[in-house]
Design a protein around this motif. Structure first.
Motif, short mmCIF file in Angstrom:
data_model
loop_
_atom_site.label_atom_id
_atom_site.label_comp_id
_atom_site.label_asym_id
_atom_site.label_seq_id
_atom_site.Cartn_x
_atom_site.Cartn_y
_atom_site.Cartn_z
N ALA A 162 0.84 -1.21 0.00
CA ALA A 162 0.00 0.00 0.00
C ALA A 162 0.87 1.26 0.00
CB ALA A 162 -0.91 -0.01 1.22
N GLY A 163 2.20 1.04 -0.04
CA GLY A 163 3.12 2.18 -0.07
C GLY A 163 3.30 2.86 1.28
N LYS A 164 2.96 2.16 2.35
CA LYS A 164 3.10 2.74 3.68
C LYS A 164 4.25 2.09 4.45
CE LYS A 164 -1.68 4.23 4.30
NZ LYS A 164 -2.37 3.75 3.08
N ILE A 165 4.61 2.71 5.58
CA ILE A 165 5.68 2.20 6.43
C ILE A 165 5.05 1.43 7.60
CG2 ILE A 165 7.65 2.86 7.90
CD1 ILE A 165 8.11 3.60 4.98
N PRO A 166 5.48 0.19 7.83
CA PRO A 166 4.87 -0.59 8.92
C PRO A 166 5.24 -0.08 10.31
CG PRO A 166 6.29 -1.96 7.52
CD PRO A 166 6.50 -0.56 7.11
N HIS A 167 4.21 0.10 11.14
CA HIS A 167 4.42 0.50 12.53
C HIS A 167 3.81 -0.55 13.45
CE1 HIS A 167 6.09 4.60 12.16
NE2 HIS A 167 5.46 4.60 11.00
N CYS A 168 4.43 -0.69 14.62
CA CYS A 168 4.02 -1.69 15.59
C CYS A 168 2.62 -1.42 16.14
CB CYS A 168 5.04 -1.69 16.73
SG CYS A 168 4.64 -2.79 18.09
N ALA A 169 1.80 -2.46 16.19
CA ALA A 169 0.44 -2.34 16.71
C ALA A 169 0.47 -2.03 18.21
CB ALA A 169 -0.33 -3.63 16.46
N ARG A 170 1.55 -2.47 18.87
CA ARG A 170 1.60 -2.31 20.32
C ARG A 170 2.14 -0.95 20.76
NH1 ARG A 170 5.20 -5.96 23.95
NH2 ARG A 170 5.29 -4.29 25.49
N CYS A 171 3.29 -0.55 20.20
CA CYS A 171 3.92 0.68 20.71
C CYS A 171 4.10 1.75 19.64
CB CYS A 171 5.27 0.35 21.34
SG CYS A 171 6.59 0.09 20.13
N LYS A 172 3.64 1.48 18.43
CA LYS A 172 3.75 2.41 17.29
C LYS A 172 5.18 2.60 16.79
CE LYS A 172 -0.70 3.66 17.21
NZ LYS A 172 -1.16 2.33 17.73
N GLY A 173 6.11 1.79 17.31
CA GLY A 173 7.50 1.86 16.84
C GLY A 173 7.61 1.36 15.41
#
Length: 282
Positions: A154-165
């Motif tokens: 989707a052209g996005k950067i993956p961020h952690c579901a838990r801490c948004k890291g």
């Protein structure tokens, strides 16, 4: 040259090399269409100018990744496993496994083509990690590969579901430790090796580059140029050629040509089969 290679083939044919340890780098995958890192014109680093990096290696630098993860993810999209077919060299690794003589493959590559060619995972040490799993760089929470891939697509950067890291595949960046498995198996395998094949690596990145120095058995180098301390030992065999050509020559001397080519042909059928399935789903 080939007379020396005949000696290596004799060891394999006579069953005297039963613990073959192979150490490989980007050069075994260039014929699959994956760029190596350091070649002046075609290398990955030479073609990263469009990413406007402060220096080429920044793309694999953990500090830089925190500030600008887009650079790595642009690259990851191009290198992601599933787009490339294993090479003849990769099929040779699978053939050594079929013959029951492969002890281990230590690879610097993150393309997982060794496994795709048929080498079982327990026989592979991904010294610089791979795309097989993904974790948050802050809290360590794992993200499923399908999830990460969907976010990337989707052209996005993956961020952690838990801490948004930030999440990244488990590829070893500069400034990160190699996987524990590397340090567990390297001393054991280098001691047990009765034949070592080093292929397609500049032997510039440590601690991987030290591996060939730790063995006492005959060593074979398949590479475009002489690297490390190859040639210092009487038992060293150096073949300056591309990896596929060199390995085909060794297979011929072993009488394994038909088997090798059949195994390699099979990887092409699997590739087209995958594409057909993809079209069916699409």
């Amino acid at each position: 040259g080939s007379s020396e290679l005949a000696g290596v083939a004799a060891l394999l044919k006579a069953g005297k090399a039963r613990n073959v340890v192979v150490m490989v780098g980007a050069g075994i995958s260039t014929s699959a269409g994956i760029p190596d890192f350091r070649s002046p014109k075609t290398g990955l680093y030479a073609n990263l100018s469009r990413l406007k990096l402060p220096y080429a290696e920044a793309v694999f630098d953990i500090g830089y990744f925190r500030r600008r993860p887009e650079a790595f993810y642009t690259l990851a999209d191009e290198l992601y496993p599933g787009k490339f077919r294993p090479t003849v060299f990769h099929s040779f690794l699978a053939l050594l496994e079929r013959k029951g003589v492969l002890r281990r493959v230590f690879t610097q590559n993150i393309d997982t083509l060794e496994h795709l060619a048929g080498v079982p995972e327990d026989k592979i040490v991904w010294a610089h990690g791979s795309f097989a799993a993904n974790h948050c760089i802050d809290c360590g929470t794992e993200m499923a590969t399908a999830t990460l891939k969907a976010i990337m697509d989707a052209g996005k950067i993956p961020h952690c579901a838990r801490c948004k890291g930030l999440v990244k595949p488990d590829i070893v960046f500069f400034g990160e430790n190699l996987p524990a498995r590397f340090f567990e198996l390297a001393p054991v395998d280098t001691r047990a090796a009765d034949l070592v094949i080093v292929a397609g690596t500049s032997l510039q990145v440590h601690p991987f580059a030290d591996l060939p120095n730790q063995v006492s058995c005959p060593r074979v180098l398949f590479n475009l140029e002489r690297v490390g301390d190859f040639g210092r030992r009487k038992t060293d065999v150096t073949v300056l050629a591309d990896c596929d050509t060199a390995v085909r020559e060794l297979a011929t001397l072993c009488g394994w040509t038909a088997e090798l080519e059949a195994m390699w042909a099979k990887t092409a059928m699997e590739e087209t089969k995958g594409e057909a399935e993809g079209e069916a789903e699409g």
